[in-house]
Write a protein that holds these residues in place. Structure first.
Motif, PDB file in Angstrom:
ATOM      1  N   THR A   4       0.779  -1.153  -0.260  1.00  0.00           N
ATOM      2  CA  THR A   4      -0.005  -0.014   0.154  1.00  0.00           C
ATOM      3  C   THR A   4       0.907   1.503   0.102  1.00  0.00           C
ATOM      4  O   THR A   4       0.332   2.301  -0.663  1.00  0.00           O
TER       5      THR A   4
ATOM      6  N   TRP B 218      -3.890  -4.179  -5.097  1.00  0.00           N
ATOM      7  CA  TRP B 218      -3.580  -2.915  -5.744  1.00  0.00           C
ATOM      8  C   TRP B 218      -2.485  -3.267  -6.824  1.00  0.00           C
ATOM      9  O   TRP B 218      -2.691  -2.841  -7.935  1.00  0.00           O
TER      10      TRP B 218
ATOM     11  N   LYS C 120      -9.213  -0.128  -8.358  1.00  0.00           N
ATOM     12  CA  LYS C 120      -8.010   0.801  -8.146  1.00  0.00           C
ATOM     13  C   LYS C 120      -7.542   1.112  -9.379  1.00  0.00           C
ATOM     14  O   LYS C 120      -8.375   2.107 -10.523  1.00  0.00           O
TER      15      LYS C 120
END
Ligand SMILES: Cc1ncc(COP(=O)(O)O)c(C=O)c1O
Length: 492
Positions: free
Chosen positions: A281, A309, A338
């Motif tokens: 992250t 992600w 995302k």
């Protein structure tokens, strides 16, 4: 300013269409069906007024949200502190309803004071920009309001979900697999933890936790915080999450993992899961999956890859090497909401197993919903694989965008985000007062802004104390954090 045309307003200037006239509501006296004082054969709602309200509200959304999304002159946010915002919005809910012109005004206020995440200058952590196709898909699913549990209720959306999962499985590199869309990467990680535990001890579904050895799982020190949440939620306990050391770039060190697994075994604990991260992250690090998979194979551990992600890089022939070895995972979390901009929420939990493990783990066989003697192939009633009952058709957003852009268009989206990161890095290096933390591997760029007052100071304890203070005062974390993922649109 009212958005209503004059002809739709009452002579006193108010819009009376929201109020339903008693004449409209009441059927003729002799036909009335009255139960408990309620007229059952009158209209439940004023359809005409409702339709008009939807039409006006759609026009408002188009004007205030969609058309302004790309306008650099618009504000990202008209910030107000909470108490003032409460006052401005008049949030109290009252006994009497309000007329439509007032509601439209309220809708306008909501748009006005909300953060415009579609704006080219919205640089928040996780997502940004506007994908028109997934937006339309969202409008459609909001209007159709399906629940994706059985084929009879969601024939189209269940087939869409199947098609999208199949394609994602292909991109991971599995020959076959299974999966379920769910409300977030955090939830996918929880699915994985529970599924790995079920695989380790299938009796847990009926017998519960009592009598189990101390189960322990391994993840990197840079993992997403949902690991801790899942462990506490599932009764594993946060103390049984072993955070493996990372190297200078934030990648899990495989030798450290091996050491911890062996130690845990020696202590009599029961290792059952390793969760690697593809795209952490904060630093955007990719754990070395092949080496981690070797360790998992040696010790018989479930390998879950949190690619919430970083999974998007699988779409790019140029960058998919970042996830080298992902095909060896037992499960993967991947969020198209995302970098691929599919709209929140759009998250898949994918499983390599094709023996119905997911269903065996999660199903409750509710007989009112999942009858086995329906007139169609009930294997399409996939909702029982989910921890939810009602479930949104999130795959559809991704499907429509994928149809619109093609695989090549999605690939370009990823390549562009990473090219923007490169550009940003070069700019940071060139500019006085900026200090790059490390060369990024992905779209996370970590840097410090050094204010003029500190630029001549030596980098000692005093320098860092002051810099931390400034970063904090400026309303951000100590480490300024940005990603090119938030800037994948150009402005003229
Ligand atoms: C690596 C990683 N895993 C999981 C998550 C959680 O995803 P979600 O916000 O969809 O719950 C995030 C969110 O940023 C993430 O970066």
């Amino acid at each position: 300013m009212s958005l209503l045309p004059d002809r739709e307003r009452a002579p006193d200037g108010n819009d009376s269409r929201g109020a339903i006239s008693p004449q409209e509501m009441v059927p003729s006296r002799k036909n009335v069906v009255l139960v408990d004082g309620v007229i059952l054969n009158g209209p439940a709602t004023d359809v005409k007024a409702g339709e008009k309200f939807v039409e006006d509200a759609c026009r408002l959304i188009m004007k205030e949200v969609v058309l302004k999304a790309t306008d650099i002159n618009e504000k990202v946010c008209e910030w107000r502190p909470p108490e003032e915002l409460k006052r401005l919005l008049d949030l109290e809910l009252r006994d009497a309803g309000e007329p439509h012109h007032r509601l439209l005004q309220r809708c306008q206020d909501v748009i006005r004071y909300s953060v415009k995440t579609n704006h080219p200058r919205f640089f928040n952590q996780l997502y940004a920009g506007l994908d028109y196709y997934s937006l339309v898909a969202r409008f459609m699913t909001e209007a159709l309001n399906p629940s994706v549990y059985t084929y009879e209720v969601s024939p189209v959306f269940l087939l869409v979900e199947e098609a999208v999962l199949k394609k994602m499985i292909e991109f991971i590199g599995w020959k076959e697999g299974d999966g379920i869309f769910n409300p977030g990467g955090s939830v996918s990680n929880m699915y994985a933890m529970n599924l790995a535990r079920y695989k380790y001890c299938p009796d847990i579904k009926e017998k519960g936790l009592s009598g189990l050895p101390r189960l322990i799982l391994f993840t990197s020190a840079e993992c997403h915080y949902s690991m801790k949440k899942s462990a506490s939620f599932l009764g594993i306990g946060t103390e049984n999450v072993c955070f493996v050391k990372t190297d200078g770039r934030g990648k899990m060190i495989p030798e450290e993992l091996e050491k911890h697994v062996q130690e845990a075994k020696k202590e009599g604990a029961a290792p059952f899961l390793v969760c690697a991260t593809s795209g952490t992250t904060v630093l955007g690090a990719f754990d070395p999956l092949d080496e981690i998979a070797d360790i998992c194979e040696r010790h018989g551990l479930w390998l879950h890859v949190d690619a919430s992600w970083g999974g998007s890089a699988l779409m790019s022939r140029k960058h998919r090497r970042l996830l080298q070895g992902i095909h060896r995972a037992d499960s993967v979390a991947w969020n198209p909401h995302k970098m691929l901009m599919a709209g929140i929420q759009c998250c898949a939990f994918l499983v390599k197993d094709k023996s119905d493990l997911l269903k065996r783990c999660y199903s409750a066989n509710a007989s009112y919903l999942f009858q086995q003697d329906k007139f169609y192939d009930v294997s399409y009633d996939t909702g029982d694989k989910s921890i939810q009952c009602s479930r949104r058709p999130d795959a559809f957003k991704f499907w429509l965008a994928w149809k619109a852009l093609g695989t090549l268009g999605l690939e370009e989206r990823v390549n562009r985000a990473l090219a923007l990161s490169r550009y940003l890095v070069e700019e940071i290096k060139k500019r006085e007062g900026f200090k790059l933390l490390m060369e990024p591997e992905y779209a996370n760029i970590c840097f410090w802004y050094i204010p003029p007052s500190l630029r001549q100071m030596e980098e000692g304890p005093e320098f860092w104390a002051k810099l931390h203070l400034i970063s904090t005062r400026e309303g951000d974390v100590h480490l300024l954090w940005t990603t090119a993922r938030t800037r994948i649109r150009t402005t003229k």
